[in-house]
Design an enzyme around this catalytic site. Structure first.
Site, PDB file in Angstrom:
ATOM      1  N   ARG A 102       0.872  -1.183   0.000  1.00  0.00           N
ATOM      2  CA  ARG A 102       0.000   0.000   0.000  1.00  0.00           C
ATOM      3  C   ARG A 102       0.903   1.225   0.000  1.00  0.00           C
ATOM      4  NH1 ARG A 102      -5.191   1.468   3.690  1.00  0.00           N
ATOM      5  NH2 ARG A 102      -5.991  -0.049   2.208  1.00  0.00           N
ATOM      6  N   HIS A 129      -7.631   0.761  -6.125  1.00  0.00           N
ATOM      7  CA  HIS A 129      -7.793  -0.092  -4.932  1.00  0.00           C
ATOM      8  C   HIS A 129      -8.422  -1.409  -5.404  1.00  0.00           C
ATOM      9  CE1 HIS A 129      -7.850  -1.280  -0.897  1.00  0.00           C
ATOM     10  NE2 HIS A 129      -8.652  -0.383  -0.348  1.00  0.00           N
ATOM     11  N   GLN A 132     -10.085  -4.049  -2.938  1.00  0.00           N
ATOM     12  CA  GLN A 132     -11.395  -3.579  -2.476  1.00  0.00           C
ATOM     13  C   GLN A 132     -12.450  -3.838  -3.550  1.00  0.00           C
ATOM     14  OE1 GLN A 132     -12.207  -1.934   0.653  1.00  0.00           O
ATOM     15  NE2 GLN A 132     -14.183  -2.566  -0.149  1.00  0.00           N
ATOM     16  N   ASP A 224     -17.619   6.624  -0.537  1.00  0.00           N
ATOM     17  CA  ASP A 224     -16.308   6.555   0.133  1.00  0.00           C
ATOM     18  C   ASP A 224     -16.027   7.941   0.694  1.00  0.00           C
ATOM     19  OD1 ASP A 224     -13.788   5.760   0.972  1.00  0.00           O
ATOM     20  OD2 ASP A 224     -12.862   5.959  -1.006  1.00  0.00           O
ATOM     21  N   CYS A 263     -16.589   1.353   1.571  1.00  0.00           N
ATOM     22  CA  CYS A 263     -15.386   0.523   1.775  1.00  0.00           C
ATOM     23  C   CYS A 263     -14.790   0.708   3.164  1.00  0.00           C
ATOM     24  CB  CYS A 263     -14.361   0.826   0.701  1.00  0.00           C
ATOM     25  SG  CYS A 263     -13.900   2.565   0.646  1.00  0.00           S
ATOM     26  N   ARG A 291     -13.305  -8.816   2.628  1.00  0.00           N
ATOM     27  CA  ARG A 291     -11.909  -8.580   2.231  1.00  0.00           C
ATOM     28  C   ARG A 291     -11.061  -9.815   2.554  1.00  0.00           C
ATOM     29  NH1 ARG A 291     -10.029  -3.292   1.905  1.00  0.00           N
ATOM     30  NH2 ARG A 291      -8.150  -4.307   1.139  1.00  0.00           N
TER      31      ARG A 291
HETATM   32  N1   CP Z   1     -11.110  -0.181   2.886  1.00  0.00           N
HETATM   33  C1   CP Z   1      -9.831  -0.206   3.276  1.00  0.00           C
HETATM   34  O1   CP Z   1      -8.905  -0.403   2.459  1.00  0.00           O
HETATM   35  O2   CP Z   1      -9.649  -0.075   4.612  1.00  0.00           O
HETATM   36  P1   CP Z   1      -8.247   0.209   5.321  1.00  0.00           P
HETATM   37  O3   CP Z   1      -7.754   1.547   4.817  1.00  0.00           O
HETATM   38  O4   CP Z   1      -8.539   0.222   6.793  1.00  0.00           O
HETATM   39  O5   CP Z   1      -7.291  -0.883   4.941  1.00  0.00           O
END
Ligand code: CP
Length: 307
Positions: A102, A129, A132, A224, A263, A291
């Site tokens: 990430r 993403h 997700q 989001d 999300c 997830r």
């Molecule tokens: N939705 C999501 O990626 O959550 P986090 O940022 O907590 O990993």
């Protein structure tokens, strides 16, 4: 052999997405039935941004598949300080069986993947993403087994979540309406890529500026945060996005069976109200749980031999 990376949704074919989602459904029914898949294997998890769901679901998922998850923050690594991304990729590839990352720039994930000899998984960049998005399709299809031809309406900022959701819908037979204010659209190059996926998939991805018109035929209303990680608050942006908040009034404009998706993390009272996110039509916490199942299936596909 070139490893199979997951830098963006379309790194999987539609058939491969189908196989991953089917495996995820099986893993959800029997979470500890696949402890052999990553036995003796290690997955590095590199985080340059905060995370709850992604970090925990990958860590637990690797454990349930019998492997070791090694979490590294970028501050702890030499990467980009005294060592290039390329050299980091080459070195990690000698120790671990996959790298989940990430970070900010999509180009960093692409560079890491280009130099790695193990699969690289994008766990969120400023542009995309994809983990997700696979989960979002899984969750939508869980609620609507007849999902093909149904519509998800995404309301809010044309960010990384919107981009990957649109790509995943385009590839799985689900129409995606983006209800975003002018000036907050998905970036043009990514939009062009999504339109090509939709053409190939026989699906529709389009923009509808009016949120009420956008939800009229939707089976899911998705939102989001308005200010993504790494962005600074902007009063102007918040004002532009305010009409796109999912509240009881907007939900009343949607069909009676439409569900609500987010999300997470949510800024309650901003993009979504408490009564909606905690209400009976919310599948938000199913999304969070899923997830785990979807990423286990993805890792099995990429690392466990099926890739
Ligand atoms: N939705 C999501 O990626 O959550 P986090 O940022 O907590 O990993």
């Amino acid at each position: 052999m070139t490893p199979h990376h997951f830098r963006k949704v379309s790194d999987l074919s539609s058939d491969q997405i189908r196989a991953v989602l089917a495996a995820a459904a099986r893993m959800k029914r029997a979470p500890l039935a696949d402890t052999h898949v990553l036995a003796g294997k290690t997955v590095a998890l590199i985080f340059s941004k905060p995370s709850t769901r992604t970090r925990v679901s990958f860590t637990v998922g690797v454990h349930q598949l019998g492997g070791l998850a090694l979490t590294l923050s970028e501050q702890e690594l030499q990467m980009r300080k005294s060592e290039s991304i390329d050299d980091t990729a080459r070195v990690l590839s000698r120790y671990v069986d996959a790298i989940v990352i990430r970070t900010f720039a999509q180009s960093d994930v692409d560079d890491l993947a280009a130099a790695a000899s193990v699969p690289v998984v994008n766990a969120l960049t400023d542009d995309r993403h994809p983990c997700q998005a696979l989960t979002d399709i899984f969750t939508f299809e869980e609620r609507f087994p007849d999902a093909r031809g149904r519509q998800i309406t995404y309301l809010g900022d044309g960010n990384n979540v919107a981009t990957s959701l649109a790509a995943a819908g385009a590839m799985t037979g689900i129409d995606v309406c983006l209800s975003v204010p002018e000036g907050h659209d998905v970036p043009a190059p990514l939009w062009a890529e999504i339109q090509l996926l939709a053409k190939d998939g026989g699906t529709r991805v389009w923009v509808e500026r009016d949120p009420r018109a956008a939800v009229k035929n939707a089976s899911a209303l998705y939102t989001d945060v308005w200010i993504s990680m790494g962005q600074t608050d902007s009063e102007e942006k918040i004002e532009a996005l305010r009409p796109y908040r999912i509240d009881a009034e907007l939900l009343a404009s949607a069909p009676g069976d439409a569900v609500v998706m987010h999300c997470l993390p949510a800024h309650r009272g901003m993009e979504i109200t408490d009564d909606v996110i905690d209400g009976p039509r919310s599948v938000v916490f199913d999304q969070a749980e899923n997830r785990l199942h979807v990423q286990k299936a993805l890792l099995t596909h990429l690392v466990g031999g099926a890739g």
